[in-house]
Design a protein around this motif. Structure first.
Motif, PDB file in Angstrom:
ATOM      1  N   LEU A  17      -5.905  -2.414 -10.222  1.00 33.90           N
ATOM      2  CA  LEU A  17      -5.272  -3.361  -9.232  1.00 33.90           C
ATOM      3  C   LEU A  17      -4.401  -4.247 -10.081  1.00 33.90           C
ATOM      4  CD1 LEU A  17      -7.627  -3.510  -6.619  1.00 33.90           C
ATOM      5  CD2 LEU A  17      -5.759  -2.080  -6.705  1.00 33.90           C
ATOM      6  N   ASN A  18      -4.730  -4.291 -11.409  1.00 30.72           N
ATOM      7  CA  ASN A  18      -3.951  -5.399 -12.322  1.00 30.72           C
ATOM      8  C   ASN A  18      -4.172  -6.727 -11.590  1.00 30.72           C
ATOM      9  OD1 ASN A  18      -2.525  -6.285 -14.528  1.00 30.72           O
ATOM     10  ND2 ASN A  18      -0.376  -6.387 -13.225  1.00 30.72           N
ATOM     11  N   ILE A  19      -5.672  -7.141 -11.794  1.00 32.15           N
ATOM     12  CA  ILE A  19      -6.059  -8.506 -11.144  1.00 32.15           C
ATOM     13  C   ILE A  19      -6.946  -9.030 -12.334  1.00 32.15           C
ATOM     14  CG2 ILE A  19      -5.870  -7.919  -8.713  1.00 32.15           C
ATOM     15  CD1 ILE A  19      -8.764  -7.480  -8.748  1.00 32.15           C
TER      16      ILE A  19
ATOM     17  N   ARG B  89      -5.968  -9.945   1.285  1.00 27.59           N
ATOM     18  CA  ARG B  89      -5.064  -8.938   0.579  1.00 27.59           C
ATOM     19  C   ARG B  89      -5.879  -8.364  -0.346  1.00 27.59           C
ATOM     20  NH1 ARG B  89       0.353  -8.194   1.953  1.00 27.59           N
ATOM     21  NH2 ARG B  89       1.064  -6.337   0.909  1.00 27.59           N
ATOM     22  N   THR B  90      -6.012  -8.936  -1.333  1.00 29.04           N
ATOM     23  CA  THR B  90      -6.759  -8.603  -2.801  1.00 29.04           C
ATOM     24  C   THR B  90      -8.095  -7.894  -2.284  1.00 29.04           C
ATOM     25  OG1 THR B  90      -5.823 -10.075  -4.071  1.00 29.04           O
ATOM     26  CG2 THR B  90      -7.649  -9.061  -4.914  1.00 29.04           C
ATOM     27  N   MET B  91      -8.949  -8.504  -1.470  1.00 25.87           N
ATOM     28  CA  MET B  91     -10.164  -8.068  -0.979  1.00 25.87           C
ATOM     29  C   MET B  91     -10.102  -6.783  -0.321  1.00 25.87           C
ATOM     30  SD  MET B  91     -13.036 -10.285   1.164  1.00 25.87           S
ATOM     31  CE  MET B  91     -14.372  -9.356   2.038  1.00 25.87           C
ATOM     32  N   ALA B  92      -9.296  -6.655   0.620  1.00 25.69           N
ATOM     33  CA  ALA B  92      -8.814  -5.257   1.199  1.00 25.69           C
ATOM     34  C   ALA B  92      -8.278  -4.137   0.243  1.00 25.69           C
ATOM     35  CB  ALA B  92      -7.843  -5.322   2.275  1.00 25.69           C
ATOM     36  N   GLN B  93      -7.546  -4.600  -0.930  1.00 19.36           N
ATOM     37  CA  GLN B  93      -7.215  -3.629  -1.884  1.00 19.36           C
ATOM     38  C   GLN B  93      -8.102  -3.087  -2.362  1.00 19.36           C
ATOM     39  OE1 GLN B  93      -3.672  -5.867  -3.331  1.00 19.36           O
ATOM     40  NE2 GLN B  93      -2.379  -4.634  -2.294  1.00 19.36           N
ATOM     41  N   VAL B  94      -9.166  -3.909  -3.085  1.00 15.97           N
ATOM     42  CA  VAL B  94     -10.185  -3.653  -3.909  1.00 15.97           C
ATOM     43  C   VAL B  94     -11.219  -2.959  -2.854  1.00 15.97           C
ATOM     44  CG1 VAL B  94     -12.402  -4.305  -4.792  1.00 15.97           C
ATOM     45  CG2 VAL B  94     -10.235  -5.536  -5.264  1.00 15.97           C
TER      46      VAL B  94
ATOM     47  N   ALA C 176      -1.116  10.044  -7.294  1.00 16.43           N
ATOM     48  CA  ALA C 176      -1.253   8.681  -7.535  1.00 16.43           C
ATOM     49  C   ALA C 176      -0.381   7.733  -6.680  1.00 16.43           C
ATOM     50  CB  ALA C 176      -0.527   8.508  -8.838  1.00 16.43           C
ATOM     51  N   GLU C 177       0.754   8.533  -6.195  1.00 13.10           N
ATOM     52  CA  GLU C 177       1.540   7.685  -5.313  1.00 13.10           C
ATOM     53  C   GLU C 177       1.088   7.681  -3.933  1.00 13.10           C
ATOM     54  OE1 GLU C 177       6.242   7.979  -3.292  1.00 13.10           O
ATOM     55  OE2 GLU C 177       5.317   9.482  -4.595  1.00 13.10           O
ATOM     56  N   GLY C 178       0.260   8.367  -3.401  1.00 15.41           N
ATOM     57  CA  GLY C 178      -0.585   8.301  -2.148  1.00 15.41           C
ATOM     58  C   GLY C 178      -1.678   7.154  -2.416  1.00 15.41           C
ATOM     59  N   LYS C 179      -2.272   7.342  -3.114  1.00 18.28           N
ATOM     60  CA  LYS C 179      -3.176   6.296  -3.552  1.00 18.28           C
ATOM     61  C   LYS C 179      -2.836   4.930  -3.551  1.00 18.28           C
ATOM     62  CE  LYS C 179      -6.393   6.984  -6.822  1.00 18.28           C
ATOM     63  NZ  LYS C 179      -7.175   7.305  -8.108  1.00 18.28           N
ATOM     64  N   GLN C 180      -1.598   4.785  -4.232  1.00 21.84           N
ATOM     65  CA  GLN C 180      -1.003   3.480  -4.202  1.00 21.84           C
ATOM     66  C   GLN C 180      -0.481   2.940  -3.098  1.00 21.84           C
ATOM     67  OE1 GLN C 180      -1.188   1.257  -6.864  1.00 21.84           O
ATOM     68  NE2 GLN C 180      -0.270  -0.298  -5.495  1.00 21.84           N
ATOM     69  N   LYS C 181      -0.079   3.876  -2.375  1.00 19.83           N
ATOM     70  CA  LYS C 181       0.520   3.387  -0.763  1.00 19.83           C
ATOM     71  C   LYS C 181      -0.620   3.298  -0.019  1.00 19.83           C
ATOM     72  CE  LYS C 181       4.076   5.242   2.190  1.00 19.83           C
ATOM     73  NZ  LYS C 181       5.298   5.858   1.936  1.00 19.83           N
TER      74      LYS C 181
END
Length: 168
Positions: A50-52, A25-30, A4-9
Motif C-alpha cells: 500500500l506504500n505506507i 481511508r487507510t484503515m479500510a484499505q489495509v 492486479a488491477e482488480g485488486k487495486q480497484k
C-alpha cells in the motif's frame, strides 16, 4: 481486467466505503488488502503493498485489531507477526455495526436520556419544540439500537429474510 488491477480497484473502493462506515481511508484499505489476501501478511508486506509508512501501518493494524476486524497470528519458528482478516463479510458487517453502536449510538442514547429530563412549561413553544425533537430522536435512536442488537444476534439468512418481509 487483470487480477492486479482488480485488486487495486477493490482496495481503493473499500477505502472510500470505509470512510462511510466511520473508518479512515487507510484503515479500510489495509482491511481490504487483508480481505483479499489468501495468506496472512506481515507489517512489511502491508507497507510495501500500500506504500505506507511503518508508523501508519502499525497504527492502522492496531486499530483494525481493536475494531475486531483482523487478528494477529504467529507462525511457528518465526518472530514476525502476521495479520489476517475475517473473510466472512456478514461477520465484518456485524463487527462494524457493533463498534459503531459502541462509539456513536450508545453515547448519543446516554445524552438523549439525560435531555429527556429537561423540565419546562409545555405551553412554551421553545420548550415544546425542544422536547418533541429530543423525544422523536430518542425513539428513533432506541429503534436503531434494537435493530442493531437484532442484527448482532442474528444469522445472515434469518436477518435478511426478516428485513425483506418489512418491505413487502
Amino acid at each position: 481486467m487483470e487480477l492486479a488491477e482488480g485488486k487495486q480497484k477493490f482496495i481503493e473502493a473499500w477505502g472510500r466505503i470505509g470512510s462511510e462506515w466511520g473508518i479512515n481511508r487507510t484503515m479500510a484499505q489495509v482491511h481490504a488488502l487483508l480481505l483479499i489476501s489468501p495468506e496472512a501478511l506481515t507489517t512489511e508486506e502491508v507497507m510495501e503493498e500500500l506504500n505506507i509508512s511503518r508508523g501508519n501501518a502499525n497504527m492502522t493494524l492496531r486499530d483494525l485489531i481493536n475494531w475486531g476486524l483482523i487478528e494477529k497470528q504467529h507462525k511457528p519458528g518465526e518472530r514476525k507477526e502476521y495479520f489476517a482478516a475475517d473473510k466472512d463479510i456478514w461477520n465484518v458487517a456485524r463487527q462494524v455495526a457493533k463498534e459503531r453502536k459502541k462509539r456513536e449510538l450508545e453515547p448519543m442514547l446516554k445524552v438523549l436520556k439525560e435531555l429527556s429530563t429537561v423540565e419546562g412549561d409545555k405551553n412554551d413553544r421553545a420548550y415544546a419544540t425542544f422536547n418533541k425533537s429530543v423525544t422523536d430522536i430518542n425513539k428513533l435512536a432506541n429503534n436503531a439500537d434494537r435493530m442493531i442488537d437484532t442484527m448482532l444476534k442474528a444469522e445472515e439468512s434469518w436477518f435478511w429474510s426478516s428485513v425483506l418481509k418489512i418491505f413487502k
